[in-house]
Design an enzyme around this catalytic site. Structure first.
Site, mmCIF file in Angstrom:
data_model
loop_
_atom_site.group_PDB
_atom_site.id
_atom_site.type_symbol
_atom_site.label_atom_id
_atom_site.label_comp_id
_atom_site.label_asym_id
_atom_site.label_seq_id
_atom_site.Cartn_x
_atom_site.Cartn_y
_atom_site.Cartn_z
ATOM 1 N N TRP A 1 0.832 -1.202 0.000
ATOM 2 C CA TRP A 1 0.000 0.000 0.000
ATOM 3 C C TRP A 1 0.864 1.248 0.000
ATOM 4 C CZ3 TRP A 1 -4.380 -0.675 -2.061
ATOM 5 C CH2 TRP A 1 -5.066 -1.885 -1.893
ATOM 6 N N ASP B 1 -1.780 6.687 6.249
ATOM 7 C CA ASP B 1 -2.854 5.869 5.686
ATOM 8 C C ASP B 1 -3.219 4.827 6.745
ATOM 9 O OD1 ASP B 1 -4.464 4.024 4.471
ATOM 10 O OD2 ASP B 1 -3.038 3.458 2.893
ATOM 11 N N LYS C 1 -12.970 -1.570 7.041
ATOM 12 C CA LYS C 1 -12.312 -2.492 7.972
ATOM 13 C C LYS C 1 -12.854 -2.233 9.390
ATOM 14 C CE LYS C 1 -8.866 -1.903 4.542
ATOM 15 N NZ LYS C 1 -8.787 -3.151 3.834
HETATM 16 N N1 PMP Z 1 -4.440 1.451 2.049
HETATM 17 C C1 PMP Z 1 -4.536 0.344 2.807
HETATM 18 C C2 PMP Z 1 -3.617 0.196 3.984
HETATM 19 C C3 PMP Z 1 -5.478 -0.636 2.493
HETATM 20 O O1 PMP Z 1 -5.573 -1.733 3.239
HETATM 21 C C4 PMP Z 1 -6.323 -0.462 1.378
HETATM 22 C C5 PMP Z 1 -7.385 -1.458 0.991
HETATM 23 N N2 PMP Z 1 -7.254 -2.715 1.417
HETATM 24 C C6 PMP Z 1 -6.168 0.698 0.617
HETATM 25 C C7 PMP Z 1 -5.223 1.627 0.982
HETATM 26 C C8 PMP Z 1 -7.024 0.940 -0.580
HETATM 27 O O2 PMP Z 1 -8.292 1.245 -0.138
HETATM 28 P P1 PMP Z 1 -9.536 1.457 -1.094
HETATM 29 O O3 PMP Z 1 -9.805 0.134 -1.713
HETATM 30 O O4 PMP Z 1 -10.595 1.907 -0.144
HETATM 31 O O5 PMP Z 1 -9.169 2.478 -2.093
#
Ligand code: PMP
Length: 358
Positions: A102, A170, A194
Site C-alpha cells: 500500500w 494511511d 475495515k
Molecule cells: N491502504 C490500505 C492500507 C489498504 O488496506 C487499502 C485497501 N485494502 C487501501 C489503501 C485501498 O483502499 P480502497 O480500496 O478503499 O481504495
C-alpha cells in the site's frame, strides 16, 4: 440463520449489534417513515445523523478542535492522490516511507503530482520497518507519508515517527484499533471497510492550517477545504455508509472506547501469534517487532495443504482466510468486530488440522 467468523481483510466483519440495528431501522428510521438511504442529505434527519457520527468519532479519538473530520468518497486509493493535491501547498517534494504494497501504491500515485523522495524502504522481501535513524528526509518536504499498517503483509508500526514535516498516515486497516494521539499527525485518512463501516465512505482527519491551498485542477469534491467548509456535503455524501459508521462509533463507545478495543485486540493477536509460534507447522514471516494487530499472515510448512486448510476452515465456519492474491498463504484479519471466540475457534481448528496433517 448462522453467521460465520469472517477473517476478511476488507470489506470486513461488522459488529453484529450494528447490523441488527441497521436492519431494524431499515424501513423506518426512528419514526421518519423512511430508510436512511432514502433521505435527503440536506434534511434535518440526515444532518443529525451526520453530526452525531462526527461527534462520536471526535470523542472516541479525542480529535483536537483544530482538526477537521471529513466523510468523503474515493476510498483510500482516492486519497493517494487527494493527499498531494491538498498538502503540497506550493512545494515540489514529499517524503514517503515504503513498508509494503500500500505504501508503494501511495508512492506511485503521488509521483503524478510531485517529486517523491522515498526516505526509507523495507528491503525487498523482508517484512520489517527500517529504523527511524536510517530515514533520509528532505529539507523541503511538504509532508511525510507512511502506512502504519500494511494490510497485505501484516507489518505494523507500533510507534509514531517523529519528523519535522507534517505527518500523513494511511490508517485504513488500523484506525480505531487502539488509542492514537491525533495531534501528532497533520492528516490521517482511512477507507472505512475495515474498522469503520461499510465501503464507500473515506475518513480524512486533517489539521485545519494545512488546507486551503489545493493544487490548481484539484477536483472540487476532493478539495479538503471546500469539503470542510461544506460539512463534507459539497456534493451528495455516501449517506448510508456514513450512517452505519455512526452506529459503529456508538458501539465502540458502548464497549468502552479505544482503550477497550486495544485490550481486546491485544488479547486476540496474542492468542493467534502464540499458537503460530508454538508450532512448526505454521509460521508468520514478519519481524516480531512489527507484527500487525489487525492482519496476521501465516503460512503452512507444506503449501500443498493450503487448499484443504481453507476448505476445512470454511466448513468449520471460519471464512476468508486466504492470503492476498499477491502473496498467497493465509491471512487472518482481526478487526474490532472479530470476537475473541472467533480467534479461539481458529486456533483450535489450526491445532486440530496440524494433528491430522502434521
Ligand atoms: N491502504 C490500505 C492500507 C489498504 O488496506 C487499502 C485497501 N485494502 C487501501 C489503501 C485501498 O483502499 P480502497 O480500496 O478503499 O481504495
Amino acid at each position: 440463520m448462522s453467521r460465520v467468523f469472517n477473517f476478511s481483510a476488507g470489506p470486513g466483519a461488522l459488529p453484529e449489534p450494528v447490523l441488527r440495528q441497521a436492519a431494524e431501522e431499515m424501513l423506518d428510521w426512528r419514526g421518519s417513515g423512511m430508510s436512511v438511504m432514502e433521505m435527503s442529505h440536506r434534511g434535518k434527519e440526515f444532518v443529525s445523523i451526520a453530526a452525531e457520527a462526527e461527534a462520536d468519532l471526535r470523542a472516541i479519538l479525542s480529535v483536537p478542535d483544530n482538526y477537521k473530520v471529513l466523510f468523503l468518497q474515493g476510498g483510500a486509493s482516492g486519497m493517494f492522490a487527494g493527499v498531494p493535491m491538498n498538502l503540497l501547498r506550493g512545494r515540489a517534494r514529499a517524503d514517503y516511507v515504503n513498508t509494503g504494497s500500500w505504501s508503494k501504491k501511495a508512492i506511485a500515485e503521488a509521483g503524478k503530482f510531485c517529486d517523491v523522495n522515498v526516505a526509507a524502504a523495507s528491503p525487498e522481501g523482508v517484512l520489517t520497518i527500517p529504523p527511524r535513524d536510517t530515514w533520509k528526509l528532505s529539507d523541503d518536504a511538504a509532508y511525510l507519508h507512511y502506512c502504519p499498517n500494511e494490510t497485505i503483509s501484516g507489518v505494523e508500526f507500533h510507534w509514531v515517527p517523529e519528523v519535522a514535516a507534517p505527518l500523513v498516515a494511511d490508517m485504513s486497516s488500523t484506525i480505531l484499533s487502539r488509542p492514537i494521539d491525533v495531534s501528532k499527525f497533520g492528516l490521517i485518512y482511512a477507507g472505512a471497510q475495515k474498522n469503520v463501516g461499510p465501503a464507500g465512505v473515506t475518513l480524512v482527519i486533517v489539521r485545519d492550517d494545512l488546507i486551503g491551498e489545493a493544487l490548481p485542477g484539484t477536483p472540487t469534491v476532493w478539495d479538503f477545504k471546500v469539503q470542510a467548509d461544506a460539512g463534507s456535503m459539497s456534493n451528495t455524501p455516501p449517506t448510508y455508509a456514513w450512517y452505519v459508521a455512526g452506529l459503529v462509533f456508538k458501539w465502540i463507545r458502548e464497549q468502552g472506547g479505544l482503550d477497550a478495543m486495544a485490550e481486546r485486540n491485544r488479547r486476540k493477536v496474542e492468542t493467534l501469534y502464540r499458537a503460530i509460534d508454538a508450532s512448526d507447522f505454521y509460521s508468520n514471516p514478519v519481524d516480531p517487532d512489527c507484527r500487525s494487530w489487525m492482519n496476521v499472515p501465516f503460512v503452512l510448512a507444506d503449501s500443498s495443504l493450503d487448499k484443504t486448510f481453507l476448505a476445512e476452515a470454511r466448513d468449520a465456519g471460519l471464512v476468508t482466510l486466504a492470503g492476498h492474491r499477491s502473496v498467497g498463504g493465509m491471512r487472518a484479519s482481526l478487526y474490532n468486530a472479530m470476537p475473541q471466540e472467533g480467534v479461539d475457534r481458529l486456533v483450535e481448528f489450526m491445532a486440530d488440522f496440524e494433528r491430522r496433517n502434521g
